[in-house]
Design a protein around this motif. Structure first.
Motif, PDB file in Angstrom:
ATOM      1  N   TYR A  76       1.100  -1.436  -0.115  1.00  0.00           N
ATOM      2  CA  TYR A  76       0.231   0.059   0.178  1.00  0.00           C
ATOM      3  C   TYR A  76       0.573   1.356  -0.361  1.00  0.00           C
ATOM      4  CZ  TYR A  76      -3.821  -3.247   2.044  1.00  0.00           C
ATOM      5  OH  TYR A  76      -4.615  -3.897   2.791  1.00  0.00           O
ATOM      6  N   ASP A  77       0.733   1.960  -1.439  1.00  0.00           N
ATOM      7  CA  ASP A  77       1.547   3.462  -1.046  1.00  0.00           C
ATOM      8  C   ASP A  77       0.703   4.496  -0.577  1.00  0.00           C
ATOM      9  OD1 ASP A  77       0.744   3.143  -3.645  1.00  0.00           O
ATOM     10  OD2 ASP A  77       2.569   3.082  -4.402  1.00  0.00           O
ATOM     11  N   TYR A  78      -0.166   4.294  -0.660  1.00  0.00           N
ATOM     12  CA  TYR A  78      -0.958   5.994   0.133  1.00  0.00           C
ATOM     13  C   TYR A  78      -1.973   5.818   1.406  1.00  0.00           C
ATOM     14  CZ  TYR A  78      -5.131   1.183   0.064  1.00  0.00           C
ATOM     15  OH  TYR A  78      -5.290   0.204   0.481  1.00  0.00           O
ATOM     16  N   SER A  79      -2.124   6.654   1.451  1.00  0.00           N
ATOM     17  CA  SER A  79      -2.481   6.753   3.407  1.00  0.00           C
ATOM     18  C   SER A  79      -3.707   6.025   3.733  1.00  0.00           C
ATOM     19  CB  SER A  79      -2.316   8.819   4.292  1.00  0.00           C
ATOM     20  OG  SER A  79      -3.819   8.465   4.499  1.00  0.00           O
ATOM     21  N   VAL A  80      -3.978   5.394   4.310  1.00  0.00           N
ATOM     22  CA  VAL A  80      -4.857   4.127   4.991  1.00  0.00           C
ATOM     23  C   VAL A  80      -6.208   5.614   5.061  1.00  0.00           C
ATOM     24  CG1 VAL A  80      -5.882   2.577   5.803  1.00  0.00           C
ATOM     25  CG2 VAL A  80      -3.781   2.127   5.567  1.00  0.00           C
ATOM     26  N   THR A  81      -5.317   6.678   6.215  1.00  0.00           N
ATOM     27  CA  THR A  81      -6.345   7.838   6.983  1.00  0.00           C
ATOM     28  C   THR A  81      -6.946   8.518   5.963  1.00  0.00           C
ATOM     29  OG1 THR A  81      -4.480   8.750   7.373  1.00  0.00           O
ATOM     30  CG2 THR A  81      -5.739   7.811   8.918  1.00  0.00           C
ATOM     31  N   THR A  82      -6.595   7.969   5.106  1.00  0.00           N
ATOM     32  CA  THR A  82      -7.548   9.270   3.250  1.00  0.00           C
ATOM     33  C   THR A  82      -8.574   8.331   3.130  1.00  0.00           C
ATOM     34  OG1 THR A  82      -5.693   8.606   1.749  1.00  0.00           O
ATOM     35  CG2 THR A  82      -5.410  10.803   3.523  1.00  0.00           C
ATOM     36  N   VAL A 254      -9.822  13.548  11.801  1.00  0.00           N
ATOM     37  CA  VAL A 254      -9.678  13.410  13.477  1.00  0.00           C
ATOM     38  C   VAL A 254      -8.618  12.658  12.719  1.00  0.00           C
ATOM     39  CG1 VAL A 254      -9.456  13.291  15.568  1.00  0.00           C
ATOM     40  CG2 VAL A 254     -11.803  13.999  14.834  1.00  0.00           C
ATOM     41  N   ALA A 255      -8.885  11.424  12.288  1.00  0.00           N
ATOM     42  CA  ALA A 255      -7.501  10.363  12.033  1.00  0.00           C
ATOM     43  C   ALA A 255      -6.365  10.733  11.034  1.00  0.00           C
ATOM     44  CB  ALA A 255      -8.053   9.229  11.531  1.00  0.00           C
ATOM     45  N   ILE A 256      -6.952  11.602  10.437  1.00  0.00           N
ATOM     46  CA  ILE A 256      -5.878  11.978   9.466  1.00  0.00           C
ATOM     47  C   ILE A 256      -4.560  12.993   9.730  1.00  0.00           C
ATOM     48  CG2 ILE A 256      -5.681  13.719   7.128  1.00  0.00           C
ATOM     49  CD1 ILE A 256      -7.946  12.023   5.957  1.00  0.00           C
ATOM     50  N   CYS A 257      -5.569  13.819  10.804  1.00  0.00           N
ATOM     51  CA  CYS A 257      -4.164  14.883  11.187  1.00  0.00           C
ATOM     52  C   CYS A 257      -3.852  14.049  12.550  1.00  0.00           C
ATOM     53  CB  CYS A 257      -6.189  16.112  12.810  1.00  0.00           C
ATOM     54  SG  CYS A 257      -7.442  17.061  10.997  1.00  0.00           S
ATOM     55  N   VAL A 258      -3.775  12.956  13.037  1.00  0.00           N
ATOM     56  CA  VAL A 258      -3.307  12.938  14.364  1.00  0.00           C
ATOM     57  C   VAL A 258      -2.434  12.034  13.492  1.00  0.00           C
ATOM     58  CG1 VAL A 258      -3.326  11.067  16.190  1.00  0.00           C
ATOM     59  CG2 VAL A 258      -5.001  12.378  15.569  1.00  0.00           C
ATOM     60  N   GLN A 259      -2.275  10.995  12.719  1.00  0.00           N
ATOM     61  CA  GLN A 259      -2.037  10.493  11.915  1.00  0.00           C
ATOM     62  C   GLN A 259      -1.252  10.343  10.389  1.00  0.00           C
ATOM     63  OE1 GLN A 259      -2.909   6.787  10.733  1.00  0.00           O
ATOM     64  NE2 GLN A 259      -3.841   6.116  13.767  1.00  0.00           N
ATOM     65  N   ASP A 260      -1.920  11.500   9.890  1.00  0.00           N
ATOM     66  CA  ASP A 260      -0.894  11.480   8.409  1.00  0.00           C
ATOM     67  C   ASP A 260      -0.773  12.759   7.839  1.00  0.00           C
ATOM     68  OD1 ASP A 260      -0.436   9.037   8.105  1.00  0.00           O
ATOM     69  OD2 ASP A 260      -2.295   8.557   7.059  1.00  0.00           O
ATOM     70  N   PHE A 261      -0.971  13.732   8.414  1.00  0.00           N
ATOM     71  CA  PHE A 261      -1.104  15.352   8.414  1.00  0.00           C
ATOM     72  C   PHE A 261       0.262  15.248   7.900  1.00  0.00           C
ATOM     73  CE2 PHE A 261      -0.774  19.905   9.184  1.00  0.00           C
ATOM     74  CZ  PHE A 261      -2.420  20.149   9.232  1.00  0.00           C
ATOM     75  N   ASP A 262       1.551  15.802   7.975  1.00  0.00           N
ATOM     76  CA  ASP A 262       2.556  15.798   7.552  1.00  0.00           C
ATOM     77  C   ASP A 262       2.154  15.375   6.210  1.00  0.00           C
ATOM     78  OD1 ASP A 262       3.194  17.383   8.972  1.00  0.00           O
ATOM     79  OD2 ASP A 262       4.578  16.034  10.276  1.00  0.00           O
ATOM     80  N   ALA A 263       2.242  13.598   5.622  1.00  0.00           N
ATOM     81  CA  ALA A 263       2.638  13.364   4.360  1.00  0.00           C
ATOM     82  C   ALA A 263       1.989  13.491   3.798  1.00  0.00           C
ATOM     83  CB  ALA A 263       1.883  11.772   4.232  1.00  0.00           C
TER      84      ALA A 263
END
Lengths: 353, 353
Positions: A76-82, A254-263
């Motif tokens: 998987y090379d995409y963000s799971v949260t998005t 919320v999950a995106i902000c916490v886990q993958d915000f920078d990415a």
């Protein structure tokens, strides 16, 4: 109807009164096969029940096949949260499209309008929160059990759903249906047996406690969703879904902000999405809607049967698609699950006689 | 009664007429729970049925434990053919002891006398001959399958017994009882799963054909014994057993002459017998009598359930006695077999309603 519902919800969340009220509705629907006000008659309702169950089975089984396919295609090379956020957004949009078609044909009524009361929606985030706690526990349980043992322990969900369905929704299963439910759990576990499954018998007490708590959380979330959706039988399912999915979007944001915000900020929201990612998002969205439909027009027991049969379908299809090996344990487990499905329907007929 | 039976047997062996005649008897016994003329009333007969079933279960399970024990104690250093002959002789003697007690209390009647007609006994060697052919095939099947796969294939006996019971005895099982029977077969197989069981899926077609033929021979021998024993319900079971075992002695005498003549002549008949050998002979004799009793007062289906439950009991007791390891597959299989036993009894009640 609206008035009674609001009155019933004076206590926090779904009150005992709500459940009793719902129970009366469901009991009457038991004797006359169904009295769903959205469906034309008993025949229509039975047809609808079959269609949504079949849809859930096919979507769930293709879901697992897509996951295997995507794993074969690479990591998987995409963000799971998005991706999860996209699924919730798509479900929200599909509910809106369905609603607008209904508004065009039937006009806006109290049952299909989008505007809602605080009393209706305040219980909607609860299942999502329960799933969140369950998913957090998932990280910790791996300190006590390995992956094949976890796969086996997940079948406790079947039993917890049955028990909570009985306790919370107060719906009775016949003795044969209970026997069938135990068989469903034993059959699914048998089908998943691997040479390393016996590790599960060495699970420490902490692992068992966490597995049971996770099964209860998952079972409770499922049964609670059924309570919410069935509480007002005349309320349009798409309007109910819209609000459920709005909270899904919020939680995933919320999950995106916490886990993958920078990415997400550096690479973009849709970085790494492929054709198969889009297919998986579409499939997850449709499966999610099918789950809601099964909750509205059938029940949690049917949902458990549907996803269990899907698991077997996936394995069978994988033999042809990916050259997977079918074990004797799988064949025996599938036999037991098939007999269980048969007994569930025979047990139902008994209840009606 | 005697006259009718003789008339019916004009054709070779047990005629179709016999079976139909028997069928009428068994059908009438179905509706009134039992009309066994040897038992006092329905309650007595039901109690007798339970006692013989329990005896068979306990004897069969202790039989396997004795085998494990004797293997642990060392290799068999006695001749198996003389042991088999001893078992048949002991069964014959026990039947005579039981008969003499009955003669003392009730006097000699047509039903309990030892003297018999050629028409009664000429079908008695048939089950023994069928088992002989099956045992001969057993040597050849190992050219195509290994021991763990054979252990798995032996469960086909369950299905063959059910099918032949239905066809030959024309007794109906309810739909739930059929489902329970499939579960019994799947559950027993699951309980016996080992990492090498999957070999069975690579069994060549010759192996499958031989396994199916062996299952049919074994099933037919069992069902045929039931036909013979139940054909004349008023005939005393000990007199019937006496003649069955006389043929058993004869067949085993032939086996001694063919296989172990020199060894018996040189070392003696009882060479290598130990305390445990004597216990095993005693156990086999009592189990054999229990099988006959189950055929008389219950049926082949009960016999299959009884021996299947015995298999599970053996494994469970072995954990405590020999420190055996219980696998997850065994626990799952036992669960399925337990549900199957429950469903068989529930299915029976349904049939009566």
């Amino acid at each position: 109807m609206e008035h009674r519902r609001v009155k019933d919800q004076e206590s926090d969340g779904v009150s005992q009164k709500d459940i009793e009220n719902f129970d009366k509705i469901s009991l009457s629907s038991n004797t006359s096969t169904s009295s769903l006000s959205t469906a034309g008659g008993p025949k229509d309702s039975s047809k609808l029940k079959s269609i949504v169950t079949l849809a859930l089975t096919l979507l769930t089984s293709s879901q697992a096949i897509l996951i295997v396919w995507s794993k074969r295609a690479g990591k998987y090379d995409y963000s799971v949260t998005t991706a999860n956020f996209s699924v919730e957004t798509l479900k929200c949009l599909l509910s809106l499209v369905a609603l607008s078609r209904i508004w065009n044909s039937q006009g806006v009524t109290e049952d299909n309008r989008l505007i809602t009361s605080f009393d209706e929606v305040r219980v909607y985030p609860i299942p999502a929160m329960l799933y969140l706690v369950k998913n957090l526990l998932q990280y910790y349980i791996f300190e006590y059990v390995d992956a094949p043992a976890y796969q086996i322990l997940k079948n406790l969900n079947i039993i917890s759903t049955g028990v909570l369905y009985r306790i919370i929704l107060k719906k009775k299963l016949s003795q044969i249906q209970w026997a069938a439910f135990i068989l469903l759990c034993a059959g699914c576990t048998t089908a998943q047996l691997s040479p390393s499954s016996d590790h599960v018998l060495q699970t420490p007490i902490q692992g068992w406690v966490m597995a049971i708590v996770m099964a209860l959380l998952s079972g409770f979330a499922g049964v609670y969703t059924e309570v919410i959706i069935k509480k007002n039988p005349s309320r349009n399912i798409n309007a109910q879904n819209f609000w459920l999915y709005i909270f899904g979007m919020l939680f995933n944001l919320v999950a995106i902000c916490v886990q993958d915000f920078d990415a997400v900020m550096n690479k973009g929201f849709f970085h790494g999405y492929s054709f198969i990612t889009v297919l998986m998002i579409l499939n997850h969205a449709l499966s999610g809607i099918a789950v809601s439909m099964v909750m509205k027009y059938a029940n949690n027991i049917i949902k458990v049967y549907s996803t269990s049969v899907a698991m077997l379908l996936t394995a069978t299809v994988s033999v042809f698609l990916f050259g997977f090996h079918l074990s004797l344990a799988f064949l025996l487990g599938s036999t037991v699950v098939s007999v269980s499905v048969y007994l569930h329907s025979v047990g139902k007929l008994q209840q009606r006689n």
